[in-house]
Design a protein around this motif. Structure first.
Motif, short mmCIF file in Angstrom:
data_model
loop_
_atom_site.label_atom_id
_atom_site.label_comp_id
_atom_site.label_asym_id
_atom_site.label_seq_id
_atom_site.Cartn_x
_atom_site.Cartn_y
_atom_site.Cartn_z
N ALA A 69 -13.31 6.86 2.65
CA ALA A 69 -13.23 5.40 2.80
C ALA A 69 -13.77 4.70 1.54
CB ALA A 69 -14.02 4.95 4.03
N LYS A 70 -14.85 5.24 1.01
CA LYS A 70 -15.42 4.66 -0.21
C LYS A 70 -14.47 4.85 -1.40
CE LYS A 70 -19.59 4.63 -3.09
NZ LYS A 70 -18.85 4.55 -4.34
N GLU A 71 -13.82 6.01 -1.46
CA GLU A 71 -12.87 6.26 -2.54
C GLU A 71 -11.70 5.27 -2.48
OE1 GLU A 71 -11.72 10.32 -2.06
OE2 GLU A 71 -13.57 11.13 -2.94
N TYR A 72 -11.19 5.03 -1.25
CA TYR A 72 -10.09 4.07 -1.10
C TYR A 72 -10.55 2.67 -1.50
CZ TYR A 72 -7.66 7.68 1.63
OH TYR A 72 -7.04 8.84 2.04
N SER A 73 -11.77 2.32 -1.10
CA SER A 73 -12.29 0.99 -1.42
C SER A 73 -12.50 0.82 -2.93
CB SER A 73 -13.62 0.76 -0.69
OG SER A 73 -14.15 -0.51 -1.00
N ASP A 74 -13.08 1.85 -3.55
CA ASP A 74 -13.30 1.79 -5.01
C ASP A 74 -11.97 1.71 -5.75
OD1 ASP A 74 -15.99 1.93 -4.58
OD2 ASP A 74 -16.20 4.06 -5.09
N GLU B 162 -8.77 -7.18 3.05
CA GLU B 162 -10.15 -7.68 3.12
C GLU B 162 -11.09 -6.56 3.55
OE1 GLU B 162 -10.60 -11.23 5.42
OE2 GLU B 162 -8.64 -11.98 4.80
N VAL B 163 -10.66 -5.79 4.55
CA VAL B 163 -11.48 -4.68 5.04
C VAL B 163 -11.69 -3.65 3.94
CG1 VAL B 163 -11.53 -2.73 6.66
CG2 VAL B 163 -10.84 -5.00 7.46
N MET B 164 -10.61 -3.31 3.24
CA MET B 164 -10.72 -2.30 2.18
C MET B 164 -11.70 -2.73 1.09
SD MET B 164 -6.81 -0.95 1.71
CE MET B 164 -7.31 0.23 0.44
N GLU B 165 -11.72 -4.01 0.80
CA GLU B 165 -12.58 -4.49 -0.30
C GLU B 165 -14.02 -4.70 0.15
OE1 GLU B 165 -12.61 -7.88 -3.83
OE2 GLU B 165 -11.25 -8.10 -2.13
N SER B 166 -14.22 -5.32 1.34
CA SER B 166 -15.56 -5.76 1.73
C SER B 166 -16.22 -4.94 2.84
CB SER B 166 -15.51 -7.23 2.17
OG SER B 166 -14.92 -8.02 1.16
N GLU B 167 -15.42 -4.29 3.69
CA GLU B 167 -15.99 -3.54 4.80
C GLU B 167 -15.37 -2.15 4.90
OE1 GLU B 167 -16.91 -6.53 8.28
OE2 GLU B 167 -14.90 -6.98 7.48
N PRO B 168 -15.49 -1.34 3.86
CA PRO B 168 -14.80 -0.04 3.84
C PRO B 168 -15.23 0.89 4.96
CG PRO B 168 -16.41 -0.19 2.07
CD PRO B 168 -16.29 -1.56 2.65
N LEU C 118 0.83 -1.22 0.00
CA LEU C 118 0.00 0.00 0.00
C LEU C 118 0.86 1.26 0.00
CD1 LEU C 118 -2.83 -1.00 2.52
CD2 LEU C 118 -3.01 -0.79 0.03
N ALA C 119 2.02 1.20 0.66
CA ALA C 119 2.89 2.37 0.73
C ALA C 119 3.44 2.77 -0.64
CB ALA C 119 4.06 2.10 1.68
N GLY C 120 3.43 1.83 -1.58
CA GLY C 120 3.95 2.11 -2.92
C GLY C 120 3.04 2.97 -3.77
N GLY C 121 1.84 3.30 -3.26
CA GLY C 121 0.94 4.17 -4.01
C GLY C 121 0.00 3.44 -4.93
N VAL C 122 -0.23 2.14 -4.69
CA VAL C 122 -1.10 1.36 -5.56
C VAL C 122 -2.53 1.90 -5.54
CG1 VAL C 122 -1.59 -0.38 -3.79
CG2 VAL C 122 -1.78 -0.98 -6.21
N VAL C 123 -2.97 2.44 -4.38
CA VAL C 123 -4.29 3.05 -4.26
C VAL C 123 -4.11 4.55 -4.10
CG1 VAL C 123 -6.43 3.19 -2.93
CG2 VAL C 123 -5.29 0.98 -3.24
N LYS C 124 -4.75 5.31 -4.98
CA LYS C 124 -4.60 6.76 -4.94
C LYS C 124 -4.99 7.32 -3.57
CE LYS C 124 -5.98 10.96 -7.41
NZ LYS C 124 -6.82 11.54 -8.47
N GLY C 125 -4.10 8.16 -3.01
CA GLY C 125 -4.37 8.80 -1.73
C GLY C 125 -3.75 8.10 -0.54
#
Length: 754
Positions: free
Chosen positions: A144-149, A124-130, A98-105
């Motif tokens: 949280a929704k932006e990170y999950s999306d 798992e939390v990011m995908e299913s329980e944001p 995650l630290a590598g910037g794979v998800v914007k923000g």
């Protein structure tokens, strides 16, 4: 065989093995084609891996198949052929991922907070329980929704690449499919694998056939039949045809797809109803066209008809103005040249054609100068960079390629231009040089960008080969009889001293060129053996002509041949010429493709229009390298898959995925040489496929030489070419459309080609 670092042994050459490990670092990555260089944590040991790995990130677990290789400079590497990726499962790997910037923000600080809160369950939390992400200070429900999306998109992309890996389809096509269809890609491809053949993805049809068969697509599926028919039309467009007779198309499709002609006919009719294909009736014979070519040719016909009607002849006689121009320039214009200048001034809409030495440039310079004196702003353009440079040198005015004039604007799956109906060119007149090279799609784009009252002067040699791209525009315009045509035929005194010019005109008339070798610029060297002819061609280029005339083998001399195949075809001649002119050297990097090995210093040619290749020329930047452009490889990095090529001052960047559209160019086909001139040309002609040896191909080859031409081969073959007046026939509809637009009906002329 699966290897682990503890079981490392000296690998057997070309042995395919499997390795597993986590991504320690990403050294290089090209997101356009998926090529990457990474360091894999291979059981605690670093291993450099190169290949089409997609958008790999630090911390990911990879299962790779491929082979070990030893680079003379960088040591041991693993060349990956397939890549299966799994998300990291341990907290430390997840944090690094995650630290590598794979998800914007999400950067290093937030990645650490997330892992401290959720540990191994973070992804798992990011995908299913944001909603749980809101436990972290500063993360709102919206964020949280932006990170999950964002994470779900990453997962979707990874899933798509895995899908393509399983299907043994290169990652490049997966990346293109994601750009076009995003998260819907797998669903759409599963339903219809043939959408991968569409613009913007361009998977070869036969590869899509394999995928469709694996997915259980029925052989008589409408999707398959439709894709097969379009594939045939596209393949024929690559050969120059903008249309195919319906009966011929049905025959070809039935053979390719192995289904009945009734099924093919029904599919064609359905595609016509849905306006995916178009039918045009020529002398009661239906011709089938792809949408783009039907649109182009019908637009050209309509627009030229309008321009012709608006460019009414003023009936003003400009003889006195031309007399003054003669005094000013110290030139006495011939009768036909005066007619051309007069027509350009009085009507401003015409074709100016003629062979070498007939004074086209002299007439053109007068037209440009008199336009400027009258306050008319002319623009000069040509279809290729070499042709534009030549036009600039001859006219003393800046000439641009048509692409540069219009301004290329690349889209996802289409090509557009900055200048069009909504953003017209700022000009009163446009002069198109080397018009024989302009294809249907390019001419349509140019016409769309012209003001409605713009003057248009089309200059070209109608005896040359047609354009590399689909269409036969200049020929069709002249043959239609709907546009004023001035043909220059008189050879001027200074040109009569050139045997190249004299022999070119003899060839056009069906007469044998003079080959007694008494001239200073036209030579014939008999060679009746293929091996001998090939070796003589190599010797002429590499030793004899440079020694006798001081010509550079790379910059000044060009080998031209009618064919790609055989001992005197481009593939074999390029192999032999490269061995002599740029042999294998440990100090030079090289990259191998199916047909060629490319090295630093190689002369190369682009074989397909690519509007997205970026280039620099000093401070100037642009994009687009086009079919037939010739350059020299100035830098090549095999490890990073990077190649730099100098195209007459435009330095372009390539990667390994783009090499499919590149070939060696020490030898080139005559067709690819259009619009170019070379100080010296070597032309081997001996045996081969009769249909490729015809008069206007010989004429085109001869007229590419400025200072010296050497023909190697047999007199008999030369005689055959001169007598074979078969032209490069093309199926087009433009001539008939022009006639229809201008006269309300089709021409009574019966031509098999157009």
């Amino acid at each position: 065989m699966i290897l682990s670092s503890k079981r490392r042994r000296t690998p057997i050459a070309n042995e395919i093995v499997e390795v597993k490990g986590s991504v320690d670092s990403v050294t290089y990555r090209n997101d356009d084609n998926g090529f990457a260089v990474i360091v894999l944590d291979f059981g605690g040991e670093p291993l450099t891996v190169v290949g089409e790995l997609g958008n790999v990130e630090e911390g990911e677990e990879l299962e790779l198949t491929g082979e070990f290789m030893t680079h003379p400079k960088f040591g041991e590497q693993f060349r990956a052929q397939t890549c299966v990726r799994t998300l990291p499962v341990e907290a430390s790997a997840i944090q690094r991922y995650l630290a590598g910037g794979v998800v914007k923000g999400i950067g290093p600080v937030l990645a650490k907070k997330l892992v401290e809160e959720f540990g191994d369950k973070t992804l798992e939390v990011m995908e299913s329980e944001p909603e749980k992400l809101c436990r972290i200070d500063g993360i709102t429900p919206k964020r949280a929704k932006e990170y999950s999306d964002g994470f779900k998109k990453v997962v979707g992309f990874r899933t798509l690449l895995a899908y393509f890996t399983e299907a043994k389809i290169p990652a490049l096509y997966g990346i293109r499919a994601w750009k076009k269809y995003a998260e819907n890609a797998i669903t759409l491809v599963s339903k219809n694998p043939y959408i991968l053949c569409s613009l913007g993805i361009e998977l070869p049809f036969l590869k899509a056939e394999e995928l469709a068969a694996e997915r259980g697509v029925s052989p008589d599926s409408e999707l398959r039949l439709s894709a097969g028919i379009k594939y045939i039309l596209e393949e024929n467009a690559d050969a120059g045809h903008t249309a195919l007779p319906q009966d011929k198309l049905i025959e070809l499709a039935a053979k390719l797809l192995r289904v009945g002609i009734d099924d093919i006919y029904a599919t064609i009719q359905r595609e016509i109803e849905e306006e995916n294909l178009y039918s045009y009736l020529k002398k009661e014979r239906p011709f089938i066209m792809l949408r783009s070519y039907y649109t182009a040719e019908s637009y050209i016909a309509g627009r030229l008809a309008i321009m012709n009607s608006l460019s009414y002849d003023t009936k003003i006689n400009y003889d006195e103005v031309i007399d003054i121009a003669e005094q000013e320039f110290g030139i006495e214009y011939a009768e036909k040249q005066r007619e051309a200048i007069n027509t350009a001034l009085s009507k401003g809409f015409m074709v100016l054609t003629g062979g070498p030495g007939t004074g086209k440039t002299t007439a053109l310079n007068a037209i440009i100068s008199l336009y400027e004196q009258q306050g008319i702003k002319p623009l000069v353009c040509a279809p290729t960079g070499r042709a534009a440079k030549r036009a600039s040198d001859l006219t003393g005015r800046e000439a641009k390629t048509i692409h540069r004039l219009l301004g290329v604007k690349a889209g996802t799956d289409y090509i557009a231009f900055e200048h069009n109906e909504e953003n017209l060119l700022d000009c009163d007149a446009v002069i198109v040089d080397e018009m024989s090279m302009v294809d249907s799609l390019l001419f349509e784009a140019l016409l769309r960008a012209l003001p409605i009252d713009c003057k248009l002067i089309m200059v070209g040699d109608s005896d040359q080969l047609p354009s590399v791209g689909a269409g036969n525009v200049l020929h069709d315009i002249i043959a239609s009889g709907t546009v004023p045509v001035i043909s220059l035929t008189e050879i001027f005194r200074q040109a009569e001293e050139s045997s190249i010019v004299i022999n070119a005109h003899r060839i056009v008339k069906g007469e044998m060129p003079i080959i007694d070798n008494k001239s200073s610029d036209f030579f014939f060297m008999q060679s009746l053996d293929f091996e001998q002819a090939a070796q003589l061609t190599v010797d002429l280029l590499s030793v004899r002509l440079p020694k006798a005339y001081g010509f550079s083998p790379i910059n000044d001399i060009q080998v031209l041949t009618p064919t790609r195949k055989g001992p005197l075809g481009t593939v074999e001649l390029n192999r032999r010429l490269q061995e002599v002119l740029n042999p294998k050297d440990r100090t030079k990097s090289e990259i191998k493709t199916f047909l060629y090995t490319f090295r630093t210093g190689d002369k190369v040619m682009q074989t397909k229009n690519d509007y997205e290749i970026n280039w620099k020329r000093g401070d100037e930047k642009g994009s687009g390298i086009f079919n037939g452009d010739i350059g020299v490889i100035t830098r090549l990095n095999r490890i990073l898959g990077e190649i730099e090529i100098d195209f007459d001052g435009r330095v372009a960047s390539y990667n390994t995925a783009m090499l499919d559209n590149l070939e060696l160019a020490y030898a080139a086909t005559v067709h690819k040489s259009q619009g170019s001139e070379f100080d010296a040309v070597v032309l081997p002609i001996l045996g081969g496929y009769d249909k490729l040896y015809f008069r206007n191909l010989l004429y085109t080859a001869v007229t590419r030489a400025k200072k010296l031409l050497v023909i190697v081969g047999s007199v008999r073959r030369l005689e055959f070419m001169v007598s074979n007046n078969r032209r490069m026939n093309r199926y087009t509809c433009l001539k008939n459309m022009l006639w229809e637009e201008s006269f309300g009906g089709q021409s009574e002329q019966d031509e098999t080609d157009s």
